[in-house]
Design an enzyme around this catalytic site. Structure first.
Site, mmCIF file in Angstrom:
data_model
loop_
_atom_site.group_PDB
_atom_site.id
_atom_site.type_symbol
_atom_site.label_atom_id
_atom_site.label_comp_id
_atom_site.label_asym_id
_atom_site.label_seq_id
_atom_site.Cartn_x
_atom_site.Cartn_y
_atom_site.Cartn_z
ATOM 1 N N HIS A 192 -25.091 11.762 -18.838
ATOM 2 C CA HIS A 192 -25.560 10.479 -18.796
ATOM 3 C C HIS A 192 -25.404 10.289 -17.200
ATOM 4 O O HIS A 192 -24.386 10.294 -16.665
ATOM 5 C CB HIS A 192 -24.566 9.414 -19.397
ATOM 6 N N HIS A 227 -30.656 8.765 -19.779
ATOM 7 C CA HIS A 227 -31.220 7.576 -19.141
ATOM 8 C C HIS A 227 -31.894 7.800 -17.637
ATOM 9 O O HIS A 227 -33.181 7.268 -17.524
ATOM 10 C CB HIS A 227 -30.062 6.311 -19.153
ATOM 11 N N HIS A 231 -14.920 10.843 -23.492
ATOM 12 C CA HIS A 231 -15.281 9.337 -23.070
ATOM 13 C C HIS A 231 -14.646 9.573 -21.410
ATOM 14 O O HIS A 231 -13.852 10.093 -21.086
ATOM 15 C CB HIS A 231 -14.236 8.449 -23.717
ATOM 16 N N GLU A 258 -18.847 -1.551 -28.145
ATOM 17 C CA GLU A 258 -17.772 -0.701 -28.259
ATOM 18 C C GLU A 258 -16.899 -1.074 -29.362
ATOM 19 O O GLU A 258 -16.271 -0.437 -30.144
ATOM 20 C CB GLU A 258 -16.844 -0.766 -26.737
ATOM 21 N N ASP A 280 -28.637 5.247 -29.774
ATOM 22 C CA ASP A 280 -27.710 4.613 -30.828
ATOM 23 C C ASP A 280 -28.548 4.021 -31.880
ATOM 24 O O ASP A 280 -28.351 2.695 -31.961
ATOM 25 C CB ASP A 280 -26.879 3.861 -30.205
ATOM 26 N N GLU A 291 -27.164 5.062 -15.824
ATOM 27 C CA GLU A 291 -27.315 3.883 -16.725
ATOM 28 C C GLU A 291 -26.987 2.846 -16.151
ATOM 29 O O GLU A 291 -25.935 2.155 -16.484
ATOM 30 C CB GLU A 291 -26.719 4.154 -17.886
HETATM 31 ZN ZN LIG Z 1 -26.416 7.616 -24.607
#
Ligand SMILES: [Zn+2]
Ligand SMILES: *[C@@H]1O[C@H](CO)[C@@H](O)[C@H](O)[C@H]1NC(C)=O
Ligand SMILES: *[C@@H]1O[C@H](CO)[C@@H](O)[C@H](O)[C@H]1NC(C)=O
Length: 499
Positions: free
Chosen positions: A346, A374, A283, A198, A432, A349
């Site tokens: 997502h 994921h 977020h 982060e 990423d 995960e």
């Molecule tokens: Zn991701």
């Protein structure tokens, strides 16, 4: 049952089995064939040329599996060099891989480019926070101190002062990626690696959100994918506001239009690249009302830019973060209003069971997610797994991400091995790339093909995984057809060049 039988009867049964002899080998072959037909690519009929390539690939893979260390069993930061030298990897680089469906815009381009290009531009300032995290900003004059960062210095001045520009650049790079020679020492647990993860995003944000950098950054990102034989992208992006040198700010629409413009120009120059679309992502640390506003905004953006905006997602660490169910009011809004906003959540995960986070896989399906990002937890949810399979909600598997973020250390143990053995709808992606020191999809394909798939994964697996990335993309049906046709032409050329 057997335990309750008298001993004499058991002996008799045993004798009868022995008299029948060995299991019939043809029956064994039949069982093996039937089981193999279930796996990803198990139903793909191979041409003669594909079978030749398959034989060659299998021999290459066996050699790699016999060698020590076996790259998928080692942390990617240590395995990367081995993988780069691997003949299987080189072949995968040449292979047309279809689309990258799970990539984040803040981590699209190699950190090397950010340092060597963005920080070499004039007016680039850097500041180091008390916990040694970097902040960058482009400004005509020295920026004012901020709460987290007091002393801004020109990068060019610091670099000149350092004398050794290469060493200085390497030190900047460390702020922008997770890459390190000592991953186990530096990241002892998930908390440690997520903390650095982060902080690296925050460090890069000041560079990427500078309007002139963003434009070149997106272009560079498309080049990196194209060079790796990827022909399409679905990019998760928060559509951050961007700033100019004079401090003026552009809104989300500007970012969207810039994306559209860059993609259009790239496709005009590279007609074999099919394009790119955005998944608006916010977020999960936002409040319920903020997410509600974001869902409404995403709905409008999709209405106004139907060719660019594919849908909506929530990002940020799931463990310890707000679960999908927390946002149920916001996420129900489009259905209640009778409008369409496809979701690409997502979900799962995590390696924890029974937590709110673990529940995200079922909730993602409840909210009709088009794909599952994921889905690491999916193999432990029989009902969710069944629903995902029946509804063809593909799982976006990002092997290197899962390893670096410490869900799994040896990729042979990745739960997607089960999904792959069952022919569950899957696509492979990179998540990423700049954080993990990859580019394109070949590294993740290598891990999926050699580590997760093992010797069972063959040319049919690769073919199906690549085709899945078009099949499960957000492209409208007619574009999917032409995309598949374009991919097949590339595939046939690839096979005949290597068979
Ligand atoms: Zn991701
Ligand atoms: C950064 O990349 C852009 C686009 O390729 C190029 O025009 C520019 O000259 C580069 N800048 C530096 C400082 O390398
Ligand atoms: C999900 O799809 C079902 C069936 O089409 C529909 O009834 C429901 O409203 C959808 N839910 C959401 C949250 O979109």
């Amino acid at each position: 049952m057997v335990a309750s039988l008298p001993q004499a009867a058991v002996t008799l049964l045993w004798l009868a089995a022995a008299a029948a002899g060995m299991p019939d080998p043809s029956q064994r072959d039949e069982l093996m064939r039937r089981e193999a037909s279930r796996r990803t690519g198990g139903g793909v009929a191979l041409t003669a040329a594909e079978r030749r390539l398959d034989g060659e690939l299998r021999r290459m893979k066996e050699r790699e599996m016999a060698a020590e260390p076996f790259p998928p069993a080692v942390h990617f930061f240590k395995a990367k060099g081995l993988i780069r030298d691997s003949p299987v990897f080189k072949l995968l680089q040449d292979m047309p891989k279809g689309g990258a469906l799970h990539v984040h815009s803040s981590s699209l381009v190699s950190a090397e480019w950010l340092v060597k290009n963005a920080t070499y531009r004039p007016h680039c300032y850097v500041c180091f926070t008390w916990d040694n995290s970097a902040r960058f900003v482009f400004s005509r004059r020295r920026p004012y101190p901020r709460w987290d960062c007091f002393y801004w210095q020109l990068v060019s001045a610091l670099r000149a002062e350092a004398g050794d520009a290469a060493a200085f650049d390497a030190s900047l790079m460390k702020h922008l990626t997770l890459v390190t020679d000592d991953p186990d020492g530096e990241y002892p647990d998930q908390d440690a690696v997520w903390d650095k993860f982060e902080r690296a995003f925050v460090a890069g944000a000041g560079l990427v959100s500078h309007a002139p950098v963003l434009r070149d950054y997106l272009l560079r990102g498309l080049h990196e994918l194209h060079r790796d034989n990827v022909m399409y992208l679905e990019l998760r992006s928060g559509l951050s506001r961007t700033y100019e040198l004079d401090g003026s700010i552009h809104d989300k629409i500007w970012t969207l239009r810039t994306f559209q413009d860059v993609v259009g120009k790239f496709v005009a120059e590279h007609p074999d690249f099919l394009g790119a679309r955005l998944i608006v992502a916010v977020h999960r640390a936002l409040s319920a009302s903020e997410v509600k506003a974001a869902v409404e905004e995403a709905t409008e953006l999709r209405r106004d830019f139907p060719d660019v905006v594919a849908g909506f997602d929530l990002v940020g660490r799931e463990d310890g973060g707000r679960p999908l169910w927390y946002f149920r009011d916001a996420l129900s809004l489009p259905a209640q209003m009778g409008v369409t906003l496809p979701y690409f959540f997502h979900a799962g995960e995590t390696d924890e069971e029974g937590t709110e986070t673990d529940q995200n896989v079922l909730d993602a399906l409840l909210f009709n997610s088009s794909r599952i990002g994921h889905g690491y937890a999916l193999a432990r949810h029989p009902l969710a797994k069944e629903m995902s399979r029946v509804r063809q909600v593909a799982v976006e598997v990002c092997p290197i991400s899962n390893q670096v973020l410490k869900l799994v250390s040896d990729l042979r143990n990745h739960p997607a091995a089960v999904l792959m053995a069952e022919g569950h709808p899957l696509v492979i992606s990179s998540d990423d790339p700049s954080m993990f020191g990859t580019a394109g999809l070949s590294y993740d394909f290598y891990q999926a093909f050699v580590g997760i798939g093992g010797l069972k994964a063959n040319v049919g697996t690769l073919k199906e995984l690549a085709l899945n990335s078009i099949r499960y993309s957000s492209l409208p049906p007619t574009l999917k057809d032409s995309a598949q046709a374009a991919w097949r032409r590339k595939w046939d050329a690839f096979v005949s060049a290597h068979a």
